[in-house]
Design a protein around this motif. Structure first.
Motif, mmCIF file in Angstrom:
data_model
loop_
_atom_site.group_PDB
_atom_site.id
_atom_site.type_symbol
_atom_site.label_atom_id
_atom_site.label_comp_id
_atom_site.label_asym_id
_atom_site.label_seq_id
_atom_site.Cartn_x
_atom_site.Cartn_y
_atom_site.Cartn_z
ATOM 1 N N ARG A 26 -61.233 46.816 -46.323
ATOM 2 C CA ARG A 26 -61.164 47.259 -44.755
ATOM 3 C C ARG A 26 -60.983 48.781 -44.760
ATOM 4 N NH1 ARG A 26 -57.221 45.270 -39.942
ATOM 5 N NH2 ARG A 26 -58.460 46.329 -38.403
ATOM 6 N N ILE A 27 -60.083 49.363 -45.455
ATOM 7 C CA ILE A 27 -60.045 50.795 -45.285
ATOM 8 C C ILE A 27 -61.235 51.780 -45.832
ATOM 9 C CG2 ILE A 27 -58.793 52.746 -46.501
ATOM 10 C CD1 ILE A 27 -56.361 51.028 -47.020
ATOM 11 N N LYS A 28 -62.042 50.841 -46.849
ATOM 12 C CA LYS A 28 -63.415 51.415 -47.529
ATOM 13 C C LYS A 28 -64.455 51.345 -46.311
ATOM 14 C CE LYS A 28 -62.991 51.016 -52.190
ATOM 15 N NZ LYS A 28 -63.359 50.605 -53.488
ATOM 16 N N ARG A 29 -64.395 50.450 -45.630
ATOM 17 C CA ARG A 29 -65.356 50.085 -44.438
ATOM 18 C C ARG A 29 -64.982 51.269 -43.267
ATOM 19 N NH1 ARG A 29 -64.568 44.800 -45.411
ATOM 20 N NH2 ARG A 29 -62.966 44.334 -43.441
ATOM 21 N N LEU A 30 -63.762 51.248 -43.021
ATOM 22 C CA LEU A 30 -63.384 52.166 -42.136
ATOM 23 C C LEU A 30 -63.691 53.672 -42.241
ATOM 24 C CD1 LEU A 30 -59.765 50.979 -40.998
ATOM 25 C CD2 LEU A 30 -61.955 50.893 -39.681
ATOM 26 N N LEU A 31 -63.474 54.086 -43.484
ATOM 27 C CA LEU A 31 -63.815 55.337 -44.243
ATOM 28 C C LEU A 31 -65.357 55.552 -43.890
ATOM 29 C CD1 LEU A 31 -61.324 55.756 -47.166
ATOM 30 C CD2 LEU A 31 -61.362 56.991 -44.838
ATOM 31 N N ARG A 32 -66.361 54.731 -44.436
ATOM 32 C CA ARG A 32 -67.650 54.740 -44.395
ATOM 33 C C ARG A 32 -67.962 55.026 -43.078
ATOM 34 N NH1 ARG A 32 -67.532 51.093 -49.136
ATOM 35 N NH2 ARG A 32 -67.978 52.051 -50.613
ATOM 36 N N ALA A 33 -67.295 54.119 -41.857
ATOM 37 C CA ALA A 33 -67.660 54.089 -40.346
ATOM 38 C C ALA A 33 -67.549 55.682 -39.953
ATOM 39 C CB ALA A 33 -66.833 53.072 -39.818
ATOM 40 N N ALA A 34 -66.351 56.023 -40.619
ATOM 41 C CA ALA A 34 -66.024 57.602 -40.324
ATOM 42 C C ALA A 34 -67.143 58.728 -41.009
ATOM 43 C CB ALA A 34 -64.512 58.112 -40.513
ATOM 44 N N GLY A 35 -67.921 58.166 -41.537
ATOM 45 C CA GLY A 35 -68.889 59.238 -42.424
ATOM 46 C C GLY A 35 -68.189 59.684 -43.741
ATOM 47 N N LEU A 36 -67.397 59.061 -44.506
ATOM 48 C CA LEU A 36 -66.714 59.402 -45.651
ATOM 49 C C LEU A 36 -66.984 58.352 -46.482
ATOM 50 C CD1 LEU A 36 -63.386 60.335 -44.164
ATOM 51 C CD2 LEU A 36 -64.794 61.915 -44.831
ATOM 52 N N GLU A 37 -67.294 58.893 -47.862
ATOM 53 C CA GLU A 37 -67.436 57.972 -48.886
ATOM 54 C C GLU A 37 -66.186 57.891 -49.978
ATOM 55 O OE1 GLU A 37 -69.124 55.100 -51.020
ATOM 56 O OE2 GLU A 37 -69.714 55.984 -49.218
ATOM 57 N N PRO A 38 -65.573 56.668 -50.010
ATOM 58 C CA PRO A 38 -64.393 56.465 -50.964
ATOM 59 C C PRO A 38 -64.838 56.966 -52.177
ATOM 60 C CG PRO A 38 -64.523 54.675 -49.304
ATOM 61 C CD PRO A 38 -65.875 55.524 -49.276
ATOM 62 N N GLN A 39 -63.870 57.624 -52.755
ATOM 63 C CA GLN A 39 -64.020 58.020 -54.307
ATOM 64 C C GLN A 39 -63.104 57.459 -55.326
ATOM 65 O OE1 GLN A 39 -66.773 60.258 -55.212
ATOM 66 N NE2 GLN A 39 -67.224 59.438 -53.137
ATOM 67 N N ARG A 40 -61.929 57.247 -55.006
ATOM 68 C CA ARG A 40 -60.961 56.802 -55.753
ATOM 69 C C ARG A 40 -59.786 55.895 -55.022
ATOM 70 N NH1 ARG A 40 -57.261 60.529 -60.094
ATOM 71 N NH2 ARG A 40 -56.343 58.437 -60.959
ATOM 72 N N VAL A 41 -59.336 54.877 -55.341
ATOM 73 C CA VAL A 41 -58.421 54.350 -54.718
ATOM 74 C C VAL A 41 -57.055 54.189 -55.842
ATOM 75 C CG1 VAL A 41 -57.432 52.034 -54.086
ATOM 76 C CG2 VAL A 41 -59.608 52.654 -53.357
#
Length: 105
Positions: A16-31
């Motif tokens: 869910r956090i990854k989806r929210l980041l992508r919706a905000a124009g960010l690409e998750p790199q590392r968790v």
């Protein structure tokens, strides 16, 4: 302090956090799943304070352990917290993301 309702209105999953980041124009790199047993103690203390307000255990857990946990708690609970984070079940996350330069707005 973990499950601290009503202050923590949402408990997010990594997808869910990854989806929210992508919706905000960010690409998750590392968790990064961080070990922390203090969430367990804080959640238990809050549960005692709210469920059994006359019982001093909740207040003791929140004051003594949360503000200045004794060394033995690190020795006893630390390995369990490490294991929990190793299997990606920790309650504390750090997520690194970068702006998606390929995205068109």
């Amino acid at each position: 302090r973990g499950y601290d309702l009503p202050r923590h209105l949402q408990h997010y999953t990594v997808p869910r956090i990854k989806r929210l980041l992508r919706a905000a124009g960010l690409e998750p790199q590392r968790v990064i799943h961080q070990p922390s047993f203090l969430n367990w103690i804080g959640s238990a203390g809050l549960a005692f304070e709210r469920g059994l307000p006359w019982c001093p255990l909740g207040r003791m857990l929140n004051n003594w352990f949360w503000n200045n946990p004794p060394l033995w708690t690190y020795c006893v609970l630390g390995p369990f917290a490490q294991l929990q984070s190793a299997v990606r079940l920790g309650g504390r996350l750090t997520i690194l993301a970068r702006k998606d330069l390929n995205r068109t707005s």
